[in-house]
Design an enzyme around this catalytic site. Structure first.
Site, PDB file in Angstrom:
ATOM      1  N   GLY A  29      -2.918  -4.985   8.420  1.00  0.00           N
ATOM      2  CA  GLY A  29      -2.999  -4.070   9.563  1.00  0.00           C
ATOM      3  C   GLY A  29      -3.445  -2.688   9.116  1.00  0.00           C
ATOM      4  O   GLY A  29      -4.092  -2.533   8.080  1.00  0.00           O
ATOM      5  N   ASN A  30      -3.070  -1.668   9.879  1.00  0.00           N
ATOM      6  CA  ASN A  30      -3.526  -0.315   9.568  1.00  0.00           C
ATOM      7  C   ASN A  30      -2.565   0.414   8.625  1.00  0.00           C
ATOM      8  O   ASN A  30      -1.439  -0.023   8.386  1.00  0.00           O
ATOM      9  CB  ASN A  30      -3.748   0.500  10.852  1.00  0.00           C
ATOM     10  CG  ASN A  30      -2.479   0.666  11.676  1.00  0.00           C
ATOM     11  OD1 ASN A  30      -1.432   1.046  11.152  1.00  0.00           O
ATOM     12  ND2 ASN A  30      -2.559   0.401  12.969  1.00  0.00           N
ATOM     13  N   VAL A  33       1.094   1.750  10.047  1.00  0.00           N
ATOM     14  CA  VAL A  33       2.155   0.747  10.065  1.00  0.00           C
ATOM     15  C   VAL A  33       2.489   0.301   8.645  1.00  0.00           C
ATOM     16  O   VAL A  33       3.643  -0.007   8.331  1.00  0.00           O
ATOM     17  CB  VAL A  33       1.749  -0.455  10.938  1.00  0.00           C
ATOM     18  CG1 VAL A  33       2.835  -1.535  10.916  1.00  0.00           C
ATOM     19  CG2 VAL A  33       1.486  -0.008  12.367  1.00  0.00           C
ATOM     20  N   GLY A  34       1.494   0.300   7.761  1.00  0.00           N
ATOM     21  CA  GLY A  34       1.742  -0.053   6.363  1.00  0.00           C
ATOM     22  C   GLY A  34       2.789   0.839   5.726  1.00  0.00           C
ATOM     23  O   GLY A  34       3.629   0.386   4.935  1.00  0.00           O
ATOM     24  N   GLU A  51      -2.523  -5.530   2.996  1.00  0.00           N
ATOM     25  CA  GLU A  51      -3.959  -5.681   3.201  1.00  0.00           C
ATOM     26  C   GLU A  51      -4.331  -4.783   4.373  1.00  0.00           C
ATOM     27  O   GLU A  51      -4.216  -5.175   5.531  1.00  0.00           O
ATOM     28  CB  GLU A  51      -4.315  -7.138   3.500  1.00  0.00           C
ATOM     29  CG  GLU A  51      -5.816  -7.345   3.622  1.00  0.00           C
ATOM     30  CD  GLU A  51      -6.173  -8.740   4.123  1.00  0.00           C
ATOM     31  OE1 GLU A  51      -7.036  -9.369   3.506  1.00  0.00           O
ATOM     32  OE2 GLU A  51      -5.589  -9.173   5.135  1.00  0.00           O
TER      33      GLU A  51
END
Length: 252
Positions: A29-30, A33-34, A51
């Site tokens: 994801g982005n 949020v990571g 990723e």
């Protein structure tokens, strides 16, 4: 037989999952949020694999054989297809184009032709063209247009979550559309003086998931493959077969 539980839901369900102790967390994801994932994992010292998406650039070299490329639509079809598939809502969609000012108009015209080939004169009625996932993201994407010049497209319908393919020209690095992953059908074009400036610009930002390079010049491929580019994946589009031998040399 191994069974894997699947939890469906949104933010509340994800937050509850992150309170649990896992052996390993894998996230796609982005970056925003990571960071939340990593913070939650740190409480249990849980290892993570991130990723992350990001702004995957496209570099079009001025020495690309434009006459061949335009006649066959070889590289622009790849860019157009990759950008507007699922309305740009894919993690490896080309996010923006870097090219020299001298070829910008030609690039715009070829992208426009490819859009018409793929989605007809009216993408809104084309069964192969999708919609934005919800109105929140519709408003977010439309907000990215506020300080850029539209070179092609612009049709939209909030009630239907429809945003037609849009090309932006002469985009500035400080423009709103360049501050986050677009994840939508906007294609900004940023003029650069050449490959060196393109590499420097790419390295200033977050590490993208992919880099797309289009050229018929072996030196460009050698420069890209040997440069200290902060990148997860390369896709080098070879416009003639002899380039393969030069790429092999870069790894010897």
């Amino acid at each position: 037989m191994e069974l894997y539980p699947v939890v469906t839901g949104g933010v509340p369900e994800t937050q509850e999952l992150l309170r649990q102790r896992f052996d390993h967390i894998f996230y796609t994801g982005n970056s925003m949020v990571g960071k939340v994932i990593m913070e939650a994992a740190a409480k249990h010292l849980t290892p993570v694999t991130l990723e992350l998406g990001g702004k995957s650039p496209c570099y079009i070299d001025k020495n690309c054989d434009i006459s061949i490329a335009c006649r066959s639509h070889l590289h622009l079809i790849r860019i157009t297809w990759g950008k507007y598939t699922n309305c740009g809502q894919t993690c490896i969609a080309p996010d923006y184009i870097l090219c020299e000012p001298s070829i910008q108009d030609r690039v715009i015209e070829e992208v426009k032709k490819s859009i018409k080939d793929f989605y007809t004169d009216n993408p809104k009625t084309c069964p192969d063209y999708g919609r934005i996932i919800n109105q929140r993201h519709f408003k977010r994407i439309m907000g990215l247009l506020k300080d850029s010049t539209v070179a092609a497209g612009g049709d939209n319908d909030e009630s239907n979550c429809f945003i037609g393919p849009i090309v932006l020209r002469d985009v500035k690095p400080e423009a709103a559309v360049m501050q986050e992953e677009i994840f939508g059908p906007l294609l900004p074009i940023l003029p650069v003086s050449g490959l060196d400036e393109a590499i420097k610009f790419i390295n200033k930002g977050e590490k993208p998931l992919a880099l797309y390079v289009f050229s018929a010049d072996e030196k460009v491929y050698l420069s890209i493959t040997t440069a200290d580019l902060h990148m997860c994946n390369f896709l080098l589009n070879l416009l003639y077969s002899n380039s393969k031998n030069y790429l092999q040399k870069a790894y010897e």
